[in-house]
Design an enzyme around this catalytic site. Structure first.
Site: not given
Ligand code: BGC
Length: 509
Positions: A146, A191-192, A332, A334, A405, A452, A460
């Site tokens: 990750h 991961n990603e 993942n 969002y 996520e 998440w 980050w």
């Molecule tokens: C990542 C996480 C990050 C989250 C929110 C994802 O891209 O896997 O590590 O904290 O998004 O930005």
């Protein structure tokens, strides 16, 4: 008879309602569905030099390039999870989750990579964590990579740019399967990697900051080539590890293995052919880039046409290795966003979608695609979840999906009450979970969902300025305080979550 027809019609009408207006009930999800929360090693563990751990690329980067982190901070301590994992497992238990997604710090297990020894204290830490989880009935869902890797491998191979790292990753994964595979039934190789390679080698935001114009100005790098070289090494590292797991571990350990891809959902900005093609290109450069090789042994046609020889070719031996199939796809997701074509009218390419010649925007005719969240470019668009699930199921052989996520970011605030009363997150989670339940009702093959994140952590390049947790973390005292969303998630998992849109809630309710 008339009554029965009425019921059927009502059911049909309900099924057509937008997901967010429907009731949300845990019972609608298939039996055995995993509900969890997710974290990653560098973002929560701290203890960055303790018990024999080696330096990772992120340790070095945050120390040497603190100017690249919004608040200049680092993950040296983060959530101090290394010392507080028992409390964190307790928190998960009180939430009622049946699984927990975390990552292993490669540098804690193999401080110097394959050429050094295994750090037994590192193995012991994850052993303790896994045992504690299992004792509480929580399934460990483990990511091998990750974003963080031993700094020494960055130096030795140039990170993912050098083919030599493939053997390193293979060795590391093997050590983990051997040490934990009798108890870990879900493995994620990467991961990603799609987002990571772009942020690392195209836009130069992640260590070691490589990029070149028109995608950015860095001291070194080649944004036109390096992301694809790194991705190729990652895809082949993944394939080798899957092959090893399938051949040597799966039958006796009985687990499954997959990969996690970051997936925005791209909607054409306008109804024009160019924008429709732009949205397809964006999906191709985001998702097909990794999953097409993994499922079909080839890079997508759109990428080959645009990148020609900058995109590596798979050798015959590589294609054979790629025949070892993943057991699931980690999604993942969002946000959804509009895609605008940059071939017919040029735009700024120094963006995440720049390589696809696409410009992403949240605005159409002055109207935003969804409510804003703290991270620029991330909107609350629950319908995007169902769309992306449908898309991935259709394109990739209906492989099982775990939503690994999904989450909502808040800004830091001086008001504790604001941070704890995270109404925006409650509405976001309710909307996205409803969207998944709608997809499931329509036959989608989804097996699990992870918020998440469990708790606020090191985000980050945004450092500690943005909070994704269901638990508030006071980074001075390390106190964990449940937010409204933690209470909402617990109620949902227990089968009694509020159904409608939440306007205000009190932290102590
Ligand atoms: C990542 C996480 C990050 C989250 C929110 C994802 O891209 O896997 O590590 O904290 O998004 O930005």
């Amino acid at each position: 008879m008339a009554a029965a027809t009425g019921v059927v019609m009502l059911a049909a009408a309900l099924a057509m309602l937008a997901p967010s207006t429907r009731a949300l009930d845990r019972a609608e999800f298939p039996p055995g569905f995993l509900f969890g929360a997710a974290t990653s090693a560098y973002q929560i563990e701290g203890a960055y030099l303790e018990d024999g751990k080696g330096l990772s690329n992120w340790d070095v980067f945050t120390h040497t390039h603190s100017g690249n982190i919004v608040d200049g901070r680092n993950g040296d301590v983060a959530d101090d999870h290394y010392h507080r994992y028992m409390e964190d497992v307790e928190i998960m238990h009180s939430l009622g989750v049946n699984s927990y997604r975390f990552s292993i710090s490669w540098a804690r297990i193999l401080p110097r990579g394959r050429l050094g020894g295994v750090n037994s204290a590192g193995i012991a830490f994850y052993d303790r964590l896994i045992v504690a989880l299992l004792q509480k009935g929580i399934e460990p869902f483990v990511t091998l990579h990750h974003f963080d890797l031993p700094h020494e491998l960055e130096t030795r191979y140039g990170g993912w740019l050098g083919a030599g790292i493939r053997e390193e990753f293979d060795h590391y994964a093997d050590v983990c399967f051997r040490a934990f595979g009798d108890r870990v039934k879900f493995w994620i190789t990467f991961n990603e990697p799609n987002m990571m390679t772009k942020l690392t080698y195209m836009l130069g935001m992640y260590p070691p900051n490589h990029c070149s114009p028109p995608f950015g100005n860095c001291n070194s790098g080649n944004s036109q080539r390096e992301p694809y070289v790194a991705a190729h090494n990652i895809i082949m590292s993944h394939a080798a590890v899957v092959a090893n797991y399938k051949k040597n571990y799966q039958a006796k350990q009985g687990g499954s293995i997959g990969i996690v891809i970051s997936m925005k959902y791209y909607e054409p900005l306008t109804n024009t052919t160019v924008d429709i093609l732009a949205a397809r290109r964006a999906l191709s450069f985001e998702i097909h880039w990794f999953l097409d090789p993994i499922f079909f042994g080839e890079y997508p046609k759109e990428m080959r046409e645009m990148l020609s020889s900058d995109l590596p070719e798979f050798t015959l031996a590589e294609k054979i290795l790629l025949e070892n199939k993943v057991d699931f796809i980690g999604v993942n997701h969002y946000t959804a966003i509009y895609a605008k074509d940059c071939i017919s009218s040029p735009c700024d390419l120094n963006t995440y979608e720049g390589n696809a010649l696409v410009f992403a925007t949240g605005q159409r005719d002055g109207v935003q695609i969804g409510k804003s969240t703290a991270l620029v470019g991330f909107y609350d668009v629950p319908e995007g979840m169902e769309q992306i699930i449908k898309y991935v199921n259709q394109r990739y052989e209906n492989a099982p999906i775990y939503v690994t996520e999904n989450g909502y970011s808040q800004h830091n605030s001086n008001s504790m009450e604001d941070m704890i009363n995270d109404v925006g997150r409650v509405n976001y989670l309710r909307g996205y979970l409803s969207s998944i339940s709608s997809a499931v009702r329509r036959g989608a093959n989804v097996r699990g969902y992870f918020v998440w994140s469990l708790m606020d952590n090191f985000e980050w390049v945004f450092g500690f300025t943005v909070r994704f947790g269901m638990y508030h973390v006071d980074f001075t005292t390390q106190e964990r305080i449940p937010k409204m969303s933690a209470k909402w998630y617990r109620d949902f998992l227990m089968g009694s979550a509020p159904l409608g849109e939440v306007q205000t809630l009190r932290a102590d309710s």
